[in-house]
Each structure stands twice: as structure tokens, then as C-alpha cells.
Motif scaffolding. Structure first.
Motif: not given
Length: 161
Positions: A22-25, A45-48, A54-55, A76-78
Motif C-alpha cells: 500500500v502507499e503512505p497515503q 508501505v511502498t512508494m514507487e 511497514i504497518f 494515513h499510514l505514512g
């Protein structure tokens, strides 16, 4: 070092649980829903295509204890994920992983290939795999000992005749 030369093999041999990226948002509520659907306790949690966190269910408990009554659909996860991710590579030695996870207090270990999450391992996945391998080795050794004992009995019978 090749897989065969590592005691117990490598992490590439262990089947993992479902990997969720999933993405940080992504909201905490959405992550919880995804985790429940997939019957897993963590998301990467990934970006690009790069792991940035990790959550886990533990992160959720800690957040709820700090911020009781928070609206999980607006967090948000971020903002609540674990940023310092302990991860491994598929070629890493299996026998070194359990002590690492226990020492670090983690139950989920993302396995990365080229900085991208390739699979997720739970401590229970690794222990179950190690148990299965040990059971197979034990059965093989029992068969070997039994064959040796039968050979000795056969040799003793032949010499008594």
C-alpha cells in the motif's frame, strides 16, 4: 554462498503469507480492511515500488493506545507506520532469520528483491517450514537406522547358518 551450502537453506525456500503493498497515503482504516480480507497482520508501505515502511497490527494497537478514539479513516499510514523496516533478501540464511526476528521483536519480515518487496514472511511461516524440514530429516534418519539394523540382523542370521 549457495542455498545448498547454507545450513537450513535460504529464505527463498520458505512459502510466505500474502504480500500486501500500500502507499503512505492509504488510510489506517483501509489498511485494516485489506489486512482482514487477506487474513494477515501486516502491509508493506511502498512508494514507487520501494519499501518505505511497514504497518502491522502492533502498530495499530500502539496508535490506538496513544490516540484513543481517533478517526481511522482520516489517519494515513505514512504517519503511523514503522519507518525502520527490518528486511531480508531471498538468499539470506534461514537459520539466521529466527534469531534476528526474535531479537528485533518482529513477527513479520519483508523479503526484498532489488529493493522491492517480493514476499512477506511471518515468524510462524519460518518455524513451520523448519519443523517440516526437521520432520523429514528425522524420518529419513529413522529409515536409515532401521535399514542398518535390518542389515546387521540379516548378516548375523547368515553367519549363524
Amino acid at each position: 554462498m549457495g542455498e545448498a551450502s547454507k545450513p537450513g537453506g535460504s529464505l527463498s525456500m520458505v512459502p510466505g503469507c500474502r504480500l500486501l503493498n500500500v502507499e503512505p497515503q492509504t488510510t489506517v482504516l483501509k489498511a485494516i480492511q485489506l489486512m482482514a480480507q487477506a487474513q494477515t497482520g501486516a502491509v508493506v508501505v511502498t512508494m514507487e515500488n520501494r519499501c518505505v515502511g511497514i504497518f502491522t497490527a502492533w502498530d495499530l494497537l500502539q496508535f490506538q493506545a496513544r490516540e484513543p478514539g481517533s478517526d481511522l479513516s482520516s489517519v494515513h499510514l505514512g504517519d503511523v507506520m514503522t519507518n525502520k523496516v527490518i528486511s531480508a533478501r531471498p538468499a539470506d540464511a534461514l537459520m539466521e532469520t529466527v534469531p534476528l526476528m526474535l531479537k528485533s521483536g518482529i513477527g513479520y519480515l519483508p523479503v526484498m528483491a532489488e529493493h522491492c518487496p517480493a514476499k512477506m514472511l511471518r515468524l510462524v511461516d519460518i518455524l513451520a517450514y523448519r519443523y517440516e524440514v526437521a520432520e523429514k530429516k528425522l524420518a529419513s534418519l529413522e529409515g536409515y537406522v532401521s535399514d542398518l539394523m535390518n542389515d546387521e540382523t540379516d548378516s548375523a542370521d547368515a553367519s549363524n547358518e
